[in-house]
Design a protein around this motif. Sequence first.
Motif, PDB file in Angstrom:
ATOM      1  N   CYS D  27       0.827  -1.216   0.000  1.00 50.98           N
ATOM      2  CA  CYS D  27       0.000   0.000   0.000  1.00 50.98           C
ATOM      3  C   CYS D  27       0.859   1.262   0.000  1.00 50.98           C
ATOM      4  CB  CYS D  27      -0.903   0.021   1.228  1.00 50.98           C
ATOM      5  SG  CYS D  27      -1.793   1.590   1.378  1.00 50.98           S
ATOM      6  N   THR D  32      -7.290   5.337  -3.373  1.00 51.95           N
ATOM      7  CA  THR D  32      -8.223   4.741  -4.334  1.00 51.95           C
ATOM      8  C   THR D  32      -9.315   3.924  -3.629  1.00 51.95           C
ATOM      9  OG1 THR D  32      -6.546   4.616  -6.032  1.00 51.95           O
ATOM     10  CG2 THR D  32      -8.389   3.092  -6.243  1.00 51.95           C
ATOM     11  N   THR D  79     -10.604  -3.775  -4.150  1.00 48.03           N
ATOM     12  CA  THR D  79      -9.642  -4.776  -4.598  1.00 48.03           C
ATOM     13  C   THR D  79      -9.435  -4.681  -6.098  1.00 48.03           C
ATOM     14  OG1 THR D  79     -10.317  -6.198  -2.799  1.00 48.03           O
ATOM     15  CG2 THR D  79      -9.166  -7.240  -4.618  1.00 48.03           C
ATOM     16  N   ARG D  81      -9.748  -2.149  -7.947  1.00 43.64           N
ATOM     17  CA  ARG D  81      -9.124  -0.906  -8.394  1.00 43.64           C
ATOM     18  C   ARG D  81      -7.738  -0.670  -7.832  1.00 43.64           C
ATOM     19  NH1 ARG D  81     -14.217   3.156  -7.781  1.00 43.64           N
ATOM     20  NH2 ARG D  81     -15.311   2.525  -9.668  1.00 43.64           N
ATOM     21  N   CYS D  82      -7.388  -1.348  -6.772  1.00 40.77           N
ATOM     22  CA  CYS D  82      -6.124  -1.022  -6.105  1.00 40.77           C
ATOM     23  C   CYS D  82      -4.953  -1.129  -7.074  1.00 40.77           C
ATOM     24  CB  CYS D  82      -5.894  -1.939  -4.911  1.00 40.77           C
ATOM     25  SG  CYS D  82      -4.263  -1.657  -4.182  1.00 40.77           S
ATOM     26  N   PRO D  83      -4.201  -0.037  -7.262  1.00 35.93           N
ATOM     27  CA  PRO D  83      -3.099  -0.089  -8.220  1.00 35.93           C
ATOM     28  C   PRO D  83      -1.935  -0.953  -7.723  1.00 35.93           C
ATOM     29  CG  PRO D  83      -3.127   2.013  -7.078  1.00 35.93           C
ATOM     30  CD  PRO D  83      -4.359   1.284  -6.653  1.00 35.93           C
ATOM     31  N   GLN D  84      -1.917  -1.233  -6.453  1.00 39.01           N
ATOM     32  CA  GLN D  84      -0.799  -1.994  -5.910  1.00 39.01           C
ATOM     33  C   GLN D  84      -1.216  -3.421  -5.528  1.00 39.01           C
ATOM     34  OE1 GLN D  84       2.576  -0.919  -5.639  1.00 39.01           O
ATOM     35  NE2 GLN D  84       1.719   0.551  -7.082  1.00 39.01           N
ATOM     36  N   ASP D  85      -2.385  -3.822  -5.936  1.00 36.99           N
ATOM     37  CA  ASP D  85      -2.849  -5.195  -5.709  1.00 36.99           C
ATOM     38  C   ASP D  85      -2.853  -5.547  -4.226  1.00 36.99           C
ATOM     39  OD1 ASP D  85      -3.810  -7.639  -6.460  1.00 36.99           O
ATOM     40  OD2 ASP D  85      -1.834  -8.506  -6.869  1.00 36.99           O
TER      41      ASP D  85
END
Lengths: 355, 142, 905, 201
Positions: D27, D32, D79, D81-85
């Motif tokens: 994170c 987001t 989940t 949308r999270c750019p960092q998975d």
Amino acid sequence: MKGTELKQEDLEGLFKGLLDKKAVDCLVLPHKVGNNVAYMLVKDGDKIESPAASAIFAPSFGVNAANIVKGWTIPERVGIVAKPCEIRAAIELIKLKQMDKESVLLISADCSGAFTNQDYADHAGEIGDWVDSAKINELKGKGIAIREACAICENRLADVGDIIIERVDGGKVLVAGITDMGDEALSSTELSLEDKDVERQAEKEKIAADAKKEKEELPKMSSVEELEEFLRDCIACKNCRDMCPVCYCKECFFEQPLGKPVGGDLLNLAELRSAIGVPTNQLLYHLTRIYHVCTTCVGCGACEDACPKDIPLTRLYPLIAKKVQEIFEYVPGEDAEEPLPFITYEEEELEDKLR
Amino acid sequence: MEEAKEGFEPKIIGFTCNWCTYAGADLAGTSRKKYPPNIRIIRLMCSGRLDPMFVLKVLLNGADGVFIGGCHPGECHYIKGNFYARRRIAALRTILKQFGLDDRVRSEWISASEGDKFARVMKEMAEDIKKLGPNPMRDKIL
Amino acid sequence: MGIAIIGGGVAGITAALDLADSGFKVYLIEKNAELGGKMAELAECKTGLSPKIVEIENHPNIELLLSSELESLSGSAGEFKLNVSGNEIEAESVVLAPGYDVFDEIPKSYAIANPDVVTSLEFEGMLRSATASETGELLRPSDGKRVKKIGFIQCIGSRCQENEICSTACCAYTAKEAWEVKERYPDMDVCVFYMDIRVFGKDEELAAELKDKYGVKYIRSRVPEVIPENGALSVKFENLEKGTIDKLDLDMVVLAVGLLPSKTLSRLAEITGVKTDKYGYIETSITNPLETNVEGLFACGTATAPMKVRESVAQASGAALKAALLSERTEMIPGQEERKYVEAGEEPKIGVFICGCEGEVRDCVDIPAVAERVSQLKDGVFVNSETNTMEEAMEAIESGIVDQGLNRIVFAGYTPRKYEDTVRDRCAKAGLNPYLMEMVNLREQCAWVHEPKEATESAAGLIAMAVERARYLEEIPVERYPVIPKALVIGGGVSGMNAALGIADAGYEVYLVEKEPELGGSLREEIGLQSGEKSSDVLTEFVDKVSSNERINVYTNAKVEDVTGRAGSFKAKIAGEGANEDIDFGACIIATGTDESVPEGYYGYGKDKNVVTQPEFGKMLGGTLSANTVVMIQDVGPDGGVNPKYGSIELMNNVLKAKEKNPDLNVFVLYQDIKTYGKWEVLYKEAREKGVIFLRYDKDKPPKYEDGIVSVHDVILNDEIQIKPDLLVLSTPAMPAEENERLSKMFKIPLKNGFFLEAQERPKMKLTPVDTVNEGVFICGSAVYPALIDECIAMSSAAASRACVLLAKDFLETPAVTSVVDELICSGCGVCVDMCPVEAIELTEEPVPVVTFGVATVIGGTKRIAKVNDGCMGCGSCASYCPSGAMSLKHFRDKQVYAQLDYAV
Amino acid sequence: MIKTWELDANFRNEIMNEPGGEHLSACFQCSTCTIGCPIAEIVPSYNPRKIIQMSLLGMREDVLSNPDLWICAICQTCTARCPQDVRISDLLAAIRRIAEKEEEAGKLKVDSVRPLFEKAFLHQLEKYGRLFDMGLAMEYYKGKEGGSFIKGQLAMMKDFKDFGMRMFKKGKMGPKAMFPEKVKKKEEIEKIFEKVGEKEK
């Protein structure tokens, strides 16, 4: 400030001492000519007239003394005893390298405001060797007024140059050096000097306030048409330029072909604009001249005195120059080391004056 | 401010430096930004070359407005030419103010990438000068 | 043989011109039908690029292969064989500059199908058409209403799962677009949604200005969706101050899309055998940023990593230099032939050539009407209004000069800003002194900005003014002087050494001057580089190469003094311990680097031994690390420096090394923006994975350090967090080298915040990142802005390349537009001397002879006259001051300007 | 004021060792997840990224006792949308599991009925291989009323008086729902539960 109080009649001795002790090689000094005052260039101390004070303080203005020595870049040292405005002009000329700092000893003397040579000559008896503000008002009532340039002058008290001569009560003067050069020169005369600190701030402020009031009362122009009207009688003789101490060009632009068209060039101009006034270029000449002297003009009023057509040029030159000087927070002739406004700048300034 | 004089098309002379404002005018062109045709541009290398006499001369010739453009302070191609220019222009406008001519002179710092600003200033200036009316010297015999 | 360049974008164009200008044969291969690449899609950028494109199209040494692609490559360095769309080309080396593609898999949640949601590239197009429109207004695509509120969403397709790394350029281009919007439409509400503002150097000032002066709202939120509702575009963001989710209704949304490697790159890699990294970019290393794994193949620009124009251009010049070393110079250098001019004569015979500019002028301006009016001008002028292209016009001018004996040329059509040199050159070829030509800008100043009738009127007026000016134009002697094929490099750090090596390898002698007793600069500090290499190993390699190169003369403990002269022919003195030598050189590279910054007084630095700077911490990592808890604070004083581009990267690098040493180490990083641009973003991720805690603080509430406790207001929890560190590490600004001030005066190159400023022909676009206002003097590395070693190497190679372009020439011409003094009129006031920005005016003093008249002898005194020396750059400030007009600027003399003024009204 | 030296630096590892919690450290606080969250819109105090920041810092108690931990509707928007998975909903589940364990160990009182519900839900699955609505309701209400079946039934009746009838009328809860229905290969389901059970240990 190191200085000494002298009786007015001892001033001759002081000047003689400066010459004898070689503090200066010659002296430019006002002297009385009949009813009037003029400058003389003295080599021999014995030729200094007595009483010197009556000539030095006399409220008469002929030529600006700085104009005499303008362009004298000589190794010998000239002492100049003159009114503050003249000394200021000299300091501007030092900045402009029209004379060298080391070769002039500048001595400013208190000024009460002055009359034109003509007025002074006509009324010398009434005016006398010094006028205070009461006297000025009294004379004004009789139609004998000091020059407009003097009426609006804020810097009449001697405070510039190397040495100052202040009038103090009881027929005395205070002589003091305000630069190293001034101190050295005074010491060489073997006068006993002591620390002097004369507070004249209140007096200065009063003069400035009065001058500002006078300035407000002068008629103002607000349009170029009025300027045209103002200059209607101008014959473009350029006397104003010649008598201006800070107009220093070897050959004025307006003596060159582009500024003074003749013959075919004049015809070309006439063809271009159908008709041109004669003499040509007065407006451009005066506007350009205001611009050229706007930072260095000391407000001495020599231009007005020089005008054969009696155009009150004080309202054009000193008055407008002062406005320009205000935006640069510049007072000409204060200090020979201070740079001229046009060769310096601040990174952030004047943005409100551009549009 | 009075209303624009009917049918009056002011003549404006523009002095621009080669590196910034002239290039800004070029950019206004390449981006097809329309502006009023009142301006006639004279290219100088630097706003530092702007001799106030040019402005006086052209005002006395009857130009209704004079525009002076240079690089932003600190970005002069010649390091400090525009700093000097700024002082000269400020002095000149102070003088012109006494004769009601200062509003006819406007200077702006316009960089090579400010084509829009160039066009905007041209527009504003044309409008402002229309409101001022013709230069009183326009038809004078000088 | 020659050098092949693949890709005709800004990088390919730059490399091609550097090479061709120094006499190499160049094949420029572009897959599209036009040059310019992505940059040409941006209106403003195209303007800057187009003169370069024209130059390329007319360059005798460049063979242009448009609509062509590389199909195969065989052979090896020195003898490559390329098949380019069926054409066989032989080249000694190849520069790969295929550029980038834009991220295009935009998630549906951004409502990209909505016409009012556009990508930044599409937005550029909108701005362009708004400009060209009648009203100039920015209109909403969906309903044509005026846009009042606009939002930019950053990091679309960057720093995400689809594209792990940071695209580097978007923060800056978004700032530029926001600025342009605000500049044009001051009343428009503009907001930018961002994560970290990753802008550097001058862009940092722009971003600050946007916030403070232009009122652009910068909102820190990665916005995941755009919701079209009730005719508006709704965007939600987190309001940390209030702890709420807020909504903003916008008229338009611009998505700042990221950069990806060019789609052609994988095939290119396949054909050439060049290795790509896991992101798909050509693999290079930080100590060899321009070399690929295949000898003889070089890479530059956005093919190696996402970057801005400025960095691309620097890399391209650098790659050109590297490619040149493998090649033979076979071609003539343009403009080196001797010219002979005919006497122009006093009587002007003026020819006016009005060019239709391929319809661009002809379609708007009524050229016959203009020609008619011009022919009626006083004294008669010859008018030609038949030509329609640049080439036709040039031929007509040549024939006008040769056949009709015209001796003043007015060329009306294109802008002089870009074509003046070309036209002057043609005049010179025809035997006319090039300064007897005057240009009128009918295209940019009339046709493109006015309606036809007005444009015609304006054109006639402008030409009349130019004709009057032309009457007074003077021949200005064009003198040539030989170029001294030697270079001076100031600064013996990695940039200086690399530049020196580049120039020496190209065959020129180099003076390398270092003020310290040893070469190496900041590399002498023992640190581990980001690549894992040790700085000492890199340094040793450089020093060995430099000291064994017999063309490089190294001076340590030495300084450069008394610089005089101009591009191609400078003189200076090298002074110092044991060095006292006068040298001549043709070009100079300044590579001074940075000085150590000492944050004395910040967080007890200097008093508390547990407070250290980031470089000091880096050095500590060489030994054992006893600390358990480390706090790092970014953006700490002292004043007088700039935030180095590598600040966050240096921090991450140190953090990771420290965690390697001591995995249990607690690390807290207090920051405002994390600026791990490009591929360095992975360091940030790695640091997070290793357990480093990042706490963002507000600029207005900086962390405090008292009694061994650091307190910081964390904006996310909106609470004060206290930490007891054993070690406090401060990331400080980089300080400009102390020498810069002195060198700036000596070389007349302006400084900004203590660092050298590149030539700013187009201030917002960096097409000349290593050139300066003083031709022949180049800057690179951390003398320009504090950058990482790879950028320093690329930039210094670029500076070397630019220097070599100059040194390759046999002759240069003296500048013609300079000031002159009329000695008879000069009153010696010396104002011009003080005013000259480059100290090019001196006051000469001569004794005036003693005059005797009558009995008295008058002592002569001193006569002072201003004299202009070789340094004059021709700004004309002196001429504008001089009240008598004794000083004037050639080609811009009073009478020449007056002539224009008289006809202007 | 948060004093880091009083926090549990190991908390992050605890979470990351829990299934679903592995990506916690990725994170970078971009916001987001929070912006798109439909729950956050209704419950302003609910903020996934704050929970993550607190977890990273080691604010174990604050996180585990935070009632907001239990209101995630697992819509998976964050989940996706999270750019960092980071997989936020899985992550929150992992944290909740830790909280439940704490409760089991008697160290924490979970102020939410969610564990009860989830347990009942899983229990039904385990039993029948698919959901038995009525069984779920009965088990859940029993648990909710402290294990008393009667009290549970009464509470259920009270809640369902209007709501249940409405559902019944609309055919959402027909007579079929009254009886459990088993899937065919129930033993496969049992195997899954066994495997997970082993892993949990």
